[in-house]
Design a protein around this motif. Structure first.
Motif, short mmCIF file in Angstrom:
data_model
loop_
_atom_site.label_atom_id
_atom_site.label_comp_id
_atom_site.label_asym_id
_atom_site.label_seq_id
_atom_site.Cartn_x
_atom_site.Cartn_y
_atom_site.Cartn_z
N ALA A 1 0.84 -1.19 0.00
CA ALA A 1 0.00 0.00 0.00
C ALA A 1 0.87 1.24 0.00
O ALA A 1 1.66 1.45 0.90
CB ALA A 1 -0.90 0.01 1.24
N THR B 1 -2.37 -1.99 6.46
CA THR B 1 -2.16 -1.02 5.37
C THR B 1 -3.10 0.17 5.48
O THR B 1 -3.38 0.85 4.50
CB THR B 1 -2.32 -1.69 3.99
OG1 THR B 1 -3.64 -2.23 3.87
CG2 THR B 1 -1.31 -2.80 3.80
N PHE C 1 3.86 -6.94 3.51
CA PHE C 1 3.19 -5.67 3.24
C PHE C 1 4.15 -4.51 3.46
O PHE C 1 5.12 -4.59 4.21
CB PHE C 1 1.94 -5.50 4.13
CG PHE C 1 2.26 -5.38 5.60
CD1 PHE C 1 2.57 -4.16 6.16
CD2 PHE C 1 2.26 -6.50 6.41
CE1 PHE C 1 2.87 -4.05 7.51
CE2 PHE C 1 2.57 -6.41 7.76
CZ PHE C 1 2.87 -5.17 8.31
N PHE D 1 3.62 -0.12 3.80
CA PHE D 1 2.74 1.04 3.77
C PHE D 1 3.61 2.29 3.80
O PHE D 1 4.50 2.42 4.63
CB PHE D 1 1.79 1.04 4.97
CG PHE D 1 0.95 2.28 5.08
CD1 PHE D 1 -0.23 2.40 4.37
CD2 PHE D 1 1.35 3.34 5.88
CE1 PHE D 1 -1.00 3.55 4.46
CE2 PHE D 1 0.60 4.49 5.97
CZ PHE D 1 -0.59 4.59 5.26
#
Length: 420
Positions: free
Chosen positions: A12, A190, A212, A214
């Motif tokens: 993200a 995120t 992930f 962010f």
């Protein structure tokens, strides 16, 4: 029979964009692949610097493959997150499977030891998770395991220590509940940017490995929303769309690459992040995307100079969702997706293979951001009108972290009005 597991990369990128005017600390010719703040992180920077050329080669090779697979479409992904997750997978791989993963990540195993690779990624994750003020950057990994699968303590200990891995027990016999648990976790990590990442999971799934990142950054000075106006964006020879175009006049790092026929503008975020905005001449995008390598970024950095410009840049939101298994196969990571996979370092006896690799990313660009008290008052007024650079046809956006030399995100914006 091989038991499959599912890999997902959750990427993200949220950019609260406020236009960056150069401060004295951002000297001309600075290379995003040469961090400015190593002394602040000591040995950590030295360890992760060993990964720099390999990670950069992987980033641009992956970009080339994705552009070939999805021509004339928006692209946005985080190469550093993909390489980090697969390096973590290599912890549990053995024999040819492990070699293919590490070589697929562009590591020459005669020049760098496996231990150095994992130590480098460990320090990379730590540094990216503790950025300078002005940038919010969260990076992490999670593993969701069925109760039937007992991972080796050694694998979990190493993965937690080196890759900040979080481990969860999940009921994959109830696919809808498992999907909800995983998607809720991703959405939370995120900040709501990535939703519904996994769906219709393979019924034989026993483990899901996810990664992930962010990012939220502010340019050093904001665009003034009052100067944003609707203007034309030329997607291709037949297609023109209207986009909200932000505008500001000021001094920017600028370079025109005659060989690749592209204009480069470099902007700095508050903190250690930097963006290269690359506008190829019309009809020159394919040439640029298929010849882009880390040496190109170096050359641009070496030749940038400060220039007074009138800059137009679109306000947009895009996202991309990819099934990247075939892309990785083309890059030499093959066995891990087949019955020849050797992932015995993860759970010992049970045979495992990766069934699917999903990658999702999102990018927002708008005027908002940290206000600087004298931002608008300190503009330089030119006697003559400055040259105008307008990002009104397909362009690239590359975001780097200067502290770790990492390519955080690579984007190709073909049509800024298409969000996914």
């Amino acid at each position: 029979m091989r038991i499959t597991f599912y890999m997902s990369f959750l990427l993200a990128g949220l950019h609260d964009v406020c236009h960056g005017q150069l401060s004295p600390s951002h000297h001309n010719g600075h290379d995003p692949n040469e961090p400015e703040h190593h002394r602040d992180h000591g040995g950590e920077a030295i360890a992760c610097l060993k990964l720099v050329p390999n990670n950069a080669d992987f980033a641009f090779q992956f970009f080339k493959e994705v552009t070939l697979e999805t021509p004339n479409k928006n692209i946005f992904f985080s190469p550093v997150s993909i390489s980090t997750a697969f390096a973590m997978l290599a912890l549990g791989a053995r024999s040819t499977t492990q070699t293919q993963i590490l070589e697929g990540l562009n590591f020459n195993l005669t020049e760098i030891q496996e231990k150095e690779i994992h130590e480098g990624f460990h320090n990379l994750i730590h540094m990216l998770s503790h950025p300078e003020n002005g940038v919010e950057l969260n990076m992490g990994n999670a593993i969701f395991l069925t109760k039937k699968l007992k991972p080796l303590k050694e694998f979990l200990d190493y993965a937690k220590t080196l890759y900040q891995l979080e481990a969860f027990t999940t009921d994959f016999d109830n696919p809808s509940a498992a999907e909800k648990e995983i998607n809720d976790y991703i959405e939370r990590k995120t900040h709501g940017k990535i939703t519904s990442l996994v769906w219709e999971m393979d019924p034989q799934t026993v483990m899901l490995l996810s990664s992930f990142v962010f990012f939220k950054g502010n340019w050093e000075k904001p665009f003034n929303p009052e100067h944003t106006e609707e203007r034309e964006f030329f997607v291709d020879a037949e297609t023109t769309v209207k986009v909200p175009m932000m505008h500001q006049t000021g001094r920017f790092d600028f370079y025109f690459d005659e060989e690749l026929s592209c204009t480069v503008v470099r902007l700095h975020y508050n903190g250690s992040a930097t963006a290269f905005l690359v506008l190829p001449a019309k009809g020159k995008m394919k040439q640029l995307e298929q010849t882009l390598v880390k040496e190109t970024i170096q050359e641009w950095s070496d030749h940038l100079f400060e220039s007074l410009l009138s800059l137009y840049f679109p306000k947009f939101s895009i996202s991309g969702s990819y099934e990247i298994t075939n892309t990785l196969r083309k890059m030499g990571i093959v066995d891990v997706f087949t019955d020849q996979a050797d992932l015995s370092g993860i759970a010992g006896a049970p045979e495992l293979k990766v069934s699917k690799v999903v990658h999702k990313a999102a990018l927002d660009v708008d005027e908002t951001g940290t206000e600087a008290a004298a931002a608008t008052a300190a503009q330089i007024v030119a006697v003559a009108l400055p040259p105008t650079i307008e990002f009104n046809h397909p362009f690239l956006m590359l975001i780097f972290d200067r502290d770790t030399n990492s390519t955080l995100f690579i984007g190709k914006i073909v049509n800024p009005t298409i969000t996914s």
